[in-house]
Design a protein around this motif. Structure first.
Motif, short mmCIF file in Angstrom:
data_model
loop_
_atom_site.label_atom_id
_atom_site.label_comp_id
_atom_site.label_asym_id
_atom_site.label_seq_id
_atom_site.Cartn_x
_atom_site.Cartn_y
_atom_site.Cartn_z
N THR A 172 0.84 -1.18 0.00
CA THR A 172 0.00 0.00 0.00
C THR A 172 0.88 1.25 0.00
O THR A 172 2.00 1.23 0.52
N SER A 173 0.35 2.32 -0.58
CA SER A 173 1.00 3.63 -0.47
C SER A 173 -0.10 4.68 -0.50
O SER A 173 -1.09 4.54 -1.20
N GLY A 174 0.07 5.72 0.30
CA GLY A 174 -0.98 6.73 0.41
C GLY A 174 -1.97 6.38 1.50
O GLY A 174 -1.76 5.46 2.30
N ALA A 205 3.18 -2.66 4.19
CA ALA A 205 2.30 -1.55 4.56
C ALA A 205 3.07 -0.24 4.47
O ALA A 205 4.06 -0.04 5.18
N GLY A 206 2.59 0.64 3.58
CA GLY A 206 3.20 1.94 3.46
C GLY A 206 2.63 2.93 4.45
O GLY A 206 1.61 2.69 5.10
N ASN A 207 3.29 4.07 4.58
CA ASN A 207 2.84 5.11 5.48
C ASN A 207 1.42 5.54 5.12
O ASN A 207 1.10 5.72 3.94
N GLY A 208 0.56 5.69 6.11
CA GLY A 208 -0.81 6.13 5.87
C GLY A 208 -1.83 5.02 5.94
O GLY A 208 -3.04 5.27 5.86
N LEU A 209 -1.40 3.77 6.13
CA LEU A 209 -2.35 2.66 6.23
C LEU A 209 -3.08 2.69 7.57
O LEU A 209 -2.46 2.84 8.63
N ILE A 210 -4.40 2.53 7.50
CA ILE A 210 -5.22 2.38 8.70
C ILE A 210 -6.00 1.08 8.57
O ILE A 210 -6.68 0.85 7.56
N MET A 211 -5.91 0.22 9.57
CA MET A 211 -6.66 -1.04 9.58
C MET A 211 -7.47 -1.12 10.87
O MET A 211 -6.98 -0.79 11.95
N GLU A 212 -8.71 -1.59 10.73
CA GLU A 212 -9.59 -1.69 11.88
C GLU A 212 -10.54 -2.87 11.71
O GLU A 212 -11.11 -3.06 10.64
N ASN A 213 -10.66 -3.68 12.74
CA ASN A 213 -11.58 -4.83 12.74
C ASN A 213 -11.32 -5.78 11.56
O ASN A 213 -12.23 -6.15 10.82
N ILE A 214 -10.09 -6.16 11.39
CA ILE A 214 -9.72 -7.17 10.39
C ILE A 214 -9.27 -8.42 11.14
O ILE A 214 -8.38 -8.35 12.01
N GLY A 215 -9.86 -9.56 10.82
CA GLY A 215 -9.50 -10.82 11.46
C GLY A 215 -9.01 -11.84 10.47
O GLY A 215 -9.49 -11.90 9.33
N VAL A 216 -8.06 -12.67 10.90
CA VAL A 216 -7.52 -13.76 10.06
C VAL A 216 -7.59 -15.04 10.89
O VAL A 216 -7.06 -15.07 12.01
N LYS A 234 5.50 -6.59 6.46
CA LYS A 234 6.58 -5.61 6.62
C LYS A 234 5.97 -4.22 6.49
O LYS A 234 4.94 -4.05 5.84
N SER A 235 6.62 -3.22 7.12
CA SER A 235 6.10 -1.86 6.98
C SER A 235 7.21 -0.90 6.58
O SER A 235 8.40 -1.20 6.70
N ALA A 236 6.78 0.27 6.11
CA ALA A 236 7.73 1.31 5.70
C ALA A 236 8.53 1.80 6.90
O ALA A 236 8.02 1.83 8.02
N GLU A 237 9.76 2.17 6.66
CA GLU A 237 10.60 2.74 7.71
C GLU A 237 10.33 4.24 7.78
O GLU A 237 10.98 5.05 7.13
#
Length: 339
Positions: A172-174, A205-216, A234-237
């Protein structure tokens, strides 16, 4: 002569004893940690199976076509919101949202991505999300439409790549907002043993990602290298990082060589609230830096996060975090079992 013969016989007996002892030592040599963990890994991986449905269940099954440029049945656009009720429509909306000025994708049905144990399953090609988009499940307040759940579920996702970021979403980006749906019986795998990668529902995961109520649930993340996890590989540094709230992994098995975690892989920056990884296992066979909840890196804050995952490692392995680096903050963490 008799003395010489006796000496030769004694020397022969000594040689036989040495050979026998060497043979016994070879048999008694303990199995290496790496080899033991490989056996454990194989046993755990065999437990994860795709779920079987009948036609009476009424869950739409993906046709396996990754390249979709024409809007298919099951995609309904009102202003800038696209409501999807089939896997084909979801695939189209995720890959064509910029072209069609879609700002939000609403998942309004359970979906079967076609993974099967008795046939060659279709392979979902990881989708790269570039630019702002919201993907969310439509709520069923009565919990009657989604098989007793409040939000929809994506079943039987099968992702296999040779390299790179691997998952339902590659990267993701943005400003990407993902919330309110589940994954069940997913298998996310890459054969790569080198390079930069993340292997999870979201590979990178790029900067700006929001996740909520996701289950695996009841799923597998597997790599021959690093960056495997239940949710984010992995996420952006970056100092701003990402924000993840009320997300979980339940009975998710993560297998890798190193740098992996039950919910999160190497994470640099971000805030994680009320998240957990339970009833699963993390098995690494190489360089360590792996944990039951999160792998390594730092710069993050975790509040009210916990795990009870079983953890098998060979070096720098922790029940919760594998190898914390840089600045980080934890609060209210329950510990798992580590082996």
């Amino acid at each position: 002569m008799s003395g010489a013969k006796k000496g030769i016989r004694c020397l022969g007996c000594m040689m036989m004893i040495i050979v026998l002892l060497l043979g016994m030592m070879a048999v008694a040599m303990p199995e290496t940690a790496e080899a033991k963990n490989e056996d454990i890994r194989d046993a755990y991986e065999a437990e994860i199976k795709f779920k079987t449905f009948s036609a009476e269940d009424g869950i739409p099954v993906w046709d396996g076509i990754n390249s979709v440029t024409t809007k298919p049945a099951g995609a309904d656009i009102t202003e800038n919101v696209c409501t999807v009720t089939t896997p084909e429509a979801l695939r189209w909306a995720m890959t064509q949202y910029s072209t069609n000025s879609i700002a939000k994708i609403v998942i309004a049905a359970d979906m079967d991505m076609g993974g099967r144990e008795d046939a060659v399953p279709p392979k979902w090609e990881p989708v790269t999300l570039t630019g702002a988009i919201s993907i969310e499940g439509q709520r069923d307040e009565n919990c009657g439409y989604y098989g007793g759940r409040e939000y929809p579920t994506i079943y039987n996702l099968n992702v296999e790549t040779a390299s790179g970021h691997t998952g339902f979403i590659a990267s993701t980006s943005g400003d990407v907002n993902i919330k309110n749906f589940y994954f069940d019986s997913a298998k996310i795998r890459t054969t790569s043993s080198s390079g930069v990668q993340g292997v999870a529902i979201i590979g990178y995961a790029g900067n700006g990602l929001i996740m909520e109520n996701i289950g695996v649930e009841n799923s597998l993340s597997k790599t021959a290298f690093y960056g495997a996890a239940g949710l984010i590989g992995k996420s952006a540094e970056t100092t701003n990082g990402i924000r993840v709230t009320n997300c979980y992994a339940k009975k998710v098995y993560v297998t890798a060589s190193q740098c992996s975690g039950g919910l999160l892989g190497p994470i640099s920056g971000g805030e994680f609230n009320n998240c957990y990884a339970i009833d699963g296992a993390l098995i690494t066979t190489g360089g360590g830096h792996s944990g039951g909840f999160v792998s390594c890196s730092g710069g993050y804050t975790m509040n009210n996060c916990f795990t009870n995952n079983v953890v098998y490692g060979t070096a720098y392995t922790g029940g919760f975090v594998g190898y914390p680096e840089g600045k980080k903050q934890f609060s209210i963490i329950a510990g798992p079992r580590a082996v």
